[in-house]
Design a protein around this motif. Structure first.
Motif: not given
Length: 288
Positions: A212-219
């Motif tokens: 979801p767009g409201d969570l932080d993401v680290l590839p």
């Protein structure tokens, strides 16, 4: 590995009056600059740049007290552009300025020359496995916090307490691969592991799902991971495992740290005093 580290320490001593060349030190140690800085900090308990600064000012203090050179000449020799800059650095290490040290013979503080050796304690062994993972994502919430080596990290505790239960549940539901469930992640350390160094802390999961767009993401790219296990008092067991990986396992095994997040999966007992934990460290083989 320890022999090569000590050769690097000899190089530091021979070139104390020159800028720190971490790339050259890493070459002597036959490793990457990234790994050398992190390993040095873990073994020495102080960052490379800070250690060299203290050693320079230890040697410079002897010249100050001897009184055979001007303070400006000493400052220039040890890489300071002015007597004022030298005085500030001198005071930060010794607690007094160079002029006062020269006049009064006041007590000074020495940074001893360091060397490394392997110490064998007890008969315990470190449980580990090497896992190759394809690329994945870390998904959750992120905060910038200071590094704490011993005891609870108040900034992390406050951050996690501030996450709403519904948010935690949404994050955990995204977990779809090993290490399973909520993980604690350290990333973005500025090369060294001195107490108080800032890092990115993640309350997150490992996932390949759409986030979801409201969570932080680290590839996270594909690569090898050394996975360690421990069980014991919390948080000491987890912190000591982290320490032992860098001070015992890396110097004794043909792997080096590669850039990437360091991940721990910790399951704490109901009373909060005991934990079972896995530590995932990104590694790569040391070139032959």
């Amino acid at each position: 590995m320890l022999d090569r580290l000590n050769q690097a320490m000899d190089h530091i001593e021979r070139h104390l009056d020159r800028p720190v060349d971490a790339a050259e030190l890493a070459r002597i140690a036959v490793t990457s600059e990234y790994h050398f800085r992190r390993l040095f900090s873990a073994l020495a308990g102080v960052g490379l740049s800070e250690y060299v600064r203290r050693r320079r000012l230890t040697v410079a203090a002897a010249e100050v007290v001897a009184g055979e050179q001007t303070l400006l000449d000493i400052a220039v020799r040890w890489g300071y552009g002015s007597a004022e800059a030298f005085a500030r650095a001198f005071r930060a290490v010794h607690g007094i300025g160079p002029g006062e040290a020269r006049r009064t013979g006041a007590e000074l503080r020495a940074q001893p020359r360091m060397s490394f050796r392997l110490t064998v304690e007890g008969s315990s062994s470190m449980r580990y496995r090497i896992v190759r993972k394809e690329s994945f994502q870390l998904a959750g919430r992120r905060a910038r916090v200071p590094l704490v080596h011993e005891g609870m990290n108040p900034a992390i505790v406050e951050f996690v307490k501030g996450l709403e239960p519904a948010v935690r549940e949404r994050i955990e539901a995204l977990s779809d691969q090993e290490p399973a469930g909520i993980v604690n992640v350290s990333d973005g350390l500025a090369g060294e592991r001195a107490e108080g160094t800032e890092l990115d802390y993640w309350y997150a999961v490992v996932t390949g799902a759409e986030v979801p767009g409201d969570l932080d993401v680290l590839p996270v790219p594909a690569g090898a991971w050394a996975v360690f296990e421990t069980s014991g008092a919390f948080p000491a067991a987890v912190q000591h495992l982290w320490r032992d990986v860098f001070t015992q396992w890396f110097p004794s095994n043909p792997y080096r740290l590669r850039p990437g997040p360091e991940i721990s999966r910790t399951r704490i007992a109901a009373d909060g005093g005991h934990a079972d934990a896995e530590l995932w460290i990104p590694v790569e083989p040391v070139p032959a």
